[in-house]
Design a protein around this motif. Structure first.
Motif, PDB file in Angstrom:
ATOM      1  N   ARG A  42     -16.073   4.671  -5.932  1.00 42.56           N
ATOM      2  CA  ARG A  42     -16.006   3.212  -6.001  1.00 42.56           C
ATOM      3  C   ARG A  42     -16.097   2.718  -7.442  1.00 42.56           C
ATOM      4  O   ARG A  42     -15.397   1.795  -7.839  1.00 42.56           O
ATOM      5  CB  ARG A  42     -17.146   2.609  -5.177  1.00 42.56           C
ATOM      6  CG  ARG A  42     -17.120   1.093  -5.128  1.00 42.56           C
ATOM      7  CD  ARG A  42     -18.344   0.545  -4.461  1.00 42.56           C
ATOM      8  NE  ARG A  42     -19.520   0.870  -5.281  1.00 42.56           N
ATOM      9  CZ  ARG A  42     -20.713   1.167  -4.775  1.00 42.56           C
ATOM     10  NH1 ARG A  42     -20.895   1.193  -3.484  1.00 42.56           N
ATOM     11  NH2 ARG A  42     -21.726   1.438  -5.571  1.00 42.56           N
ATOM     12  N   ASP A  43     -16.954   3.346  -8.236  1.00 44.37           N
ATOM     13  CA  ASP A  43     -17.191   2.880  -9.595  1.00 44.37           C
ATOM     14  C   ASP A  43     -16.254   3.493 -10.631  1.00 44.37           C
ATOM     15  O   ASP A  43     -16.266   3.075 -11.791  1.00 44.37           O
ATOM     16  CB  ASP A  43     -18.633   3.168 -10.012  1.00 44.37           C
ATOM     17  CG  ASP A  43     -19.629   2.352  -9.202  1.00 44.37           C
ATOM     18  OD1 ASP A  43     -19.207   1.373  -8.564  1.00 44.37           O
ATOM     19  OD2 ASP A  43     -20.826   2.702  -9.222  1.00 44.37           O
ATOM     20  N   ALA A  44     -15.448   4.476 -10.242  1.00 43.33           N
ATOM     21  CA  ALA A  44     -14.569   5.133 -11.202  1.00 43.33           C
ATOM     22  C   ALA A  44     -13.458   4.181 -11.635  1.00 43.33           C
ATOM     23  O   ALA A  44     -12.933   3.430 -10.820  1.00 43.33           O
ATOM     24  CB  ALA A  44     -13.965   6.383 -10.588  1.00 43.33           C
ATOM     25  N   PRO A  45     -13.104   4.222 -12.917  1.00 42.85           N
ATOM     26  CA  PRO A  45     -11.987   3.374 -13.356  1.00 42.85           C
ATOM     27  C   PRO A  45     -10.681   3.884 -12.749  1.00 42.85           C
ATOM     28  O   PRO A  45     -10.481   5.084 -12.607  1.00 42.85           O
ATOM     29  CB  PRO A  45     -11.986   3.532 -14.876  1.00 42.85           C
ATOM     30  CG  PRO A  45     -12.673   4.814 -15.131  1.00 42.85           C
ATOM     31  CD  PRO A  45     -13.659   4.994 -14.002  1.00 42.85           C
ATOM     32  N   GLU A  46      -9.849   2.959 -12.381  1.00 45.76           N
ATOM     33  CA  GLU A  46      -8.594   3.353 -11.756  1.00 45.76           C
ATOM     34  C   GLU A  46      -7.609   3.821 -12.815  1.00 45.76           C
ATOM     35  O   GLU A  46      -7.424   3.173 -13.835  1.00 45.76           O
ATOM     36  CB  GLU A  46      -8.021   2.189 -10.961  1.00 45.76           C
ATOM     37  CG  GLU A  46      -8.893   1.811  -9.790  1.00 45.76           C
ATOM     38  CD  GLU A  46      -8.227   0.778  -8.905  1.00 45.76           C
ATOM     39  OE1 GLU A  46      -6.984   0.699  -8.921  1.00 45.76           O
ATOM     40  OE2 GLU A  46      -8.962   0.076  -8.224  1.00 45.76           O
ATOM     41  N   GLN A  47      -6.969   4.916 -12.574  1.00 44.16           N
ATOM     42  CA  GLN A  47      -5.994   5.495 -13.489  1.00 44.16           C
ATOM     43  C   GLN A  47      -4.598   5.106 -13.004  1.00 44.16           C
ATOM     44  O   GLN A  47      -3.925   5.870 -12.346  1.00 44.16           O
ATOM     45  CB  GLN A  47      -6.140   7.020 -13.531  1.00 44.16           C
ATOM     46  CG  GLN A  47      -7.498   7.503 -13.964  1.00 44.16           C
ATOM     47  CD  GLN A  47      -7.785   7.169 -15.413  1.00 44.16           C
ATOM     48  OE1 GLN A  47      -6.876   7.063 -16.228  1.00 44.16           O
ATOM     49  NE2 GLN A  47      -9.052   6.980 -15.740  1.00 44.16           N
ATOM     50  N   THR A  48      -4.180   3.901 -13.326  1.00 48.37           N
ATOM     51  CA  THR A  48      -2.887   3.427 -12.837  1.00 48.37           C
ATOM     52  C   THR A  48      -1.759   3.730 -13.788  1.00 48.37           C
ATOM     53  O   THR A  48      -0.618   3.856 -13.374  1.00 48.37           O
ATOM     54  CB  THR A  48      -2.929   1.911 -12.588  1.00 48.37           C
ATOM     55  OG1 THR A  48      -3.307   1.255 -13.789  1.00 48.37           O
ATOM     56  CG2 THR A  48      -3.919   1.582 -11.494  1.00 48.37           C
ATOM     57  N   GLN A  49      -2.048   3.853 -15.073  1.00 46.39           N
ATOM     58  CA  GLN A  49      -0.992   4.106 -16.037  1.00 46.39           C
ATOM     59  C   GLN A  49      -0.933   5.589 -16.365  1.00 46.39           C
ATOM     60  O   GLN A  49      -1.943   6.254 -16.503  1.00 46.39           O
ATOM     61  CB  GLN A  49      -1.244   3.327 -17.315  1.00 46.39           C
ATOM     62  CG  GLN A  49      -1.217   1.839 -17.145  1.00 46.39           C
ATOM     63  CD  GLN A  49      -1.513   1.135 -18.457  1.00 46.39           C
ATOM     64  OE1 GLN A  49      -2.005   1.747 -19.387  1.00 46.39           O
ATOM     65  NE2 GLN A  49      -1.187  -0.141 -18.504  1.00 46.39           N
ATOM     66  N   SER A  50       0.281   6.087 -16.508  1.00 47.56           N
ATOM     67  CA  SER A  50       0.423   7.474 -16.911  1.00 47.56           C
ATOM     68  C   SER A  50       0.331   7.561 -18.432  1.00 47.56           C
ATOM     69  O   SER A  50       0.374   6.550 -19.138  1.00 47.56           O
ATOM     70  CB  SER A  50       1.758   8.034 -16.427  1.00 47.56           C
ATOM     71  OG  SER A  50       2.810   7.389 -17.115  1.00 47.56           O
TER      72      SER A  50
END
Length: 151
Positions: A130-138
């Motif tokens: 839940r707290d992990a930053p989302e890795q949306t960009q490659s």
């Protein structure tokens, strides 16, 4: 329970997991779930302790029957004649049955504590996810030249 290095190490590890998890609890829901896991574990441990005290004589009788069945199988040594009253064998039977009942009790308690640790690990994994930053960009999208290009 007996004090063995294995049990002591297991208790220290469980305490460390519990403390680490407490430091990472952020929301009220996390705390509620943490407390619910502890309450459930405490209730299960108290139930097991009460059942152990209440059913001790029955468990001893069952353990004695099992030991006698195991020992009455095919044996290569000569059996003691049935007409001899061997009190030491009765003491040995009581000791073996007591050890078996105690071992079974400790195994059930260890299983309860293992379930608690697994629940704590699940809660920790959910908090991290839940707290992990989302890795949306490659990586290719994040790397850009800021200066002029040769083309």
């Amino acid at each position: 329970m007996t004090l063995s290095p294995e049990n002591s190490l297991r208790d220290v590890f469980a305490s460390a997991v519990r403390q680490h998890l407490q430091r990472n609890l952020r929301t009220g829901e996390d705390w509620d779930r943490f407390k619910a896991i502890q309450r459930e574990t405490d209730a299960r441990l108290m139930t097991e302790q009460a059942a152990h005290k209440r059913d001790f004589s029955q468990r001893m009788a069952e353990a004695k029957e099992i030991i006698l069945r195991e020992e009455s199988g095919v044996r290569l040594d000569h059996p003691v004649p049935s007409w001899t009253a061997n009190r030491s064998s009765m003491d040995a039977l009581d000791r073996k049955a007591g050890e078996r009942v105690q071992h079974d009790h400790e195994r059930r308690i260890a299983a309860i504590k293992k379930d608690e640790l697994n629940a704590f690990r699940d809660l920790t994994a959910e908090i991290r996810a839940r707290d992990a930053p989302e890795q949306t960009q490659s990586l290719a999208q994040t790397w850009r030249r800021s200066g002029p290009t040769r083309s």
